[in-house]
Design a protein around this motif. Sequence first.
Motif, short mmCIF file in Angstrom:
data_model
loop_
_atom_site.label_atom_id
_atom_site.label_comp_id
_atom_site.label_asym_id
_atom_site.label_seq_id
_atom_site.Cartn_x
_atom_site.Cartn_y
_atom_site.Cartn_z
N UNK A 66 0.83 -1.20 0.00
CA UNK A 66 0.00 0.00 0.00
C UNK A 66 0.87 1.26 0.00
N UNK A 67 1.80 1.32 0.94
CA UNK A 67 2.68 2.48 1.01
C UNK A 67 3.52 2.62 -0.26
N UNK A 68 4.01 1.51 -0.77
CA UNK A 68 4.80 1.53 -2.00
C UNK A 68 4.01 2.05 -3.18
N UNK A 69 2.75 1.62 -3.29
CA UNK A 69 1.89 2.08 -4.39
C UNK A 69 1.62 3.58 -4.27
N UNK A 70 1.41 4.05 -3.04
CA UNK A 70 1.17 5.48 -2.84
C UNK A 70 2.41 6.29 -3.20
N UNK A 71 3.58 5.78 -2.82
CA UNK A 71 4.82 6.50 -3.15
C UNK A 71 5.08 6.48 -4.65
N UNK A 72 4.77 5.37 -5.30
CA UNK A 72 4.95 5.29 -6.75
C UNK A 72 4.04 6.28 -7.47
N UNK A 73 2.81 6.43 -6.98
CA UNK A 73 1.89 7.41 -7.58
C UNK A 73 2.45 8.82 -7.43
N UNK A 74 3.01 9.11 -6.26
CA UNK A 74 3.64 10.43 -6.05
C UNK A 74 4.83 10.60 -6.99
N UNK A 75 5.61 9.54 -7.14
CA UNK A 75 6.78 9.59 -8.03
C UNK A 75 6.35 9.89 -9.47
N UNK A 76 5.34 9.17 -9.95
CA UNK A 76 4.89 9.35 -11.34
C UNK A 76 4.36 10.75 -11.59
N UNK A 77 3.87 11.39 -10.54
CA UNK A 77 3.31 12.73 -10.67
C UNK A 77 4.28 13.83 -10.29
N UNK A 78 5.51 13.45 -9.92
CA UNK A 78 6.51 14.44 -9.53
C UNK A 78 6.19 15.12 -8.20
N UNK A 79 5.46 14.44 -7.34
CA UNK A 79 5.06 14.99 -6.05
C UNK A 79 6.01 14.51 -4.97
N UNK A 80 7.15 15.19 -4.84
CA UNK A 80 8.19 14.73 -3.92
C UNK A 80 7.81 14.91 -2.46
N UNK A 81 7.08 15.98 -2.13
CA UNK A 81 6.77 16.23 -0.72
C UNK A 81 5.86 15.15 -0.14
N UNK A 82 4.73 14.81 -0.80
CA UNK A 82 3.91 13.71 -0.26
C UNK A 82 4.68 12.39 -0.21
N UNK A 83 5.53 12.13 -1.19
CA UNK A 83 6.33 10.90 -1.18
C UNK A 83 7.25 10.87 0.03
N UNK A 84 7.86 12.01 0.32
CA UNK A 84 8.75 12.10 1.47
C UNK A 84 7.98 11.93 2.78
N UNK A 85 6.78 12.51 2.85
CA UNK A 85 5.96 12.36 4.06
C UNK A 85 5.59 10.90 4.31
N UNK A 86 5.29 10.17 3.24
CA UNK A 86 4.99 8.74 3.38
C UNK A 86 6.24 8.00 3.84
N UNK A 87 7.37 8.34 3.25
CA UNK A 87 8.63 7.65 3.55
C UNK A 87 8.99 7.75 5.03
N UNK A 88 8.71 8.88 5.65
CA UNK A 88 9.09 9.07 7.06
C UNK A 88 7.98 8.68 8.03
N UNK A 89 6.88 8.14 7.52
CA UNK A 89 5.82 7.64 8.39
C UNK A 89 6.36 6.50 9.24
N UNK A 90 6.14 6.54 10.56
CA UNK A 90 6.72 5.50 11.43
C UNK A 90 6.36 4.07 11.05
N UNK A 91 5.18 3.86 10.46
CA UNK A 91 4.76 2.51 10.10
C UNK A 91 5.47 1.98 8.85
N UNK A 92 6.08 2.87 8.10
CA UNK A 92 6.75 2.47 6.87
C UNK A 92 8.16 1.98 7.19
N UNK A 93 8.46 0.81 6.69
CA UNK A 93 9.81 0.26 6.80
C UNK A 93 10.38 0.26 5.38
#
Length: 105
Positions: A66-93
């Motif tokens: 789920x997190x990977x798919x959300x980050x990929x969507x941000x990547x495809x859209x050039x949305x670095x800030x939301x991707x970074x916010x997901x990356x630093x979410x405590x639940x994300x490994x």
Amino acid sequence: NTVGSSLCGGQWAISLSLLGVACIASVQLDIIGLSSACKACSSRWRSTLQLLRQAEAFALLPNCIFYGAAMTACEKSGQWFPALRILVTPQVHPDVVNFNAAISA
């Protein structure tokens, strides 16, 4: 899972419609259905972030897919800030794919 079957063709509109119908019909949603919808929305970053919020609202714990798919969507859209916010979410490994998605965004 019907939402998952619509994923094969990347039919994001159908996936989101099915989730809406499920909510109206009081069908119990699970993380697999939401993850499938998230992957189907891989080019629609706002939709994937909304699905992430829905998972949290239903007290469902998003998984790495789920997190990977959300980050990929941000990547495809050039949305670095939301991707970074997901990356630093405590639940994300994060793994190498997650870091690459955040860097590429």
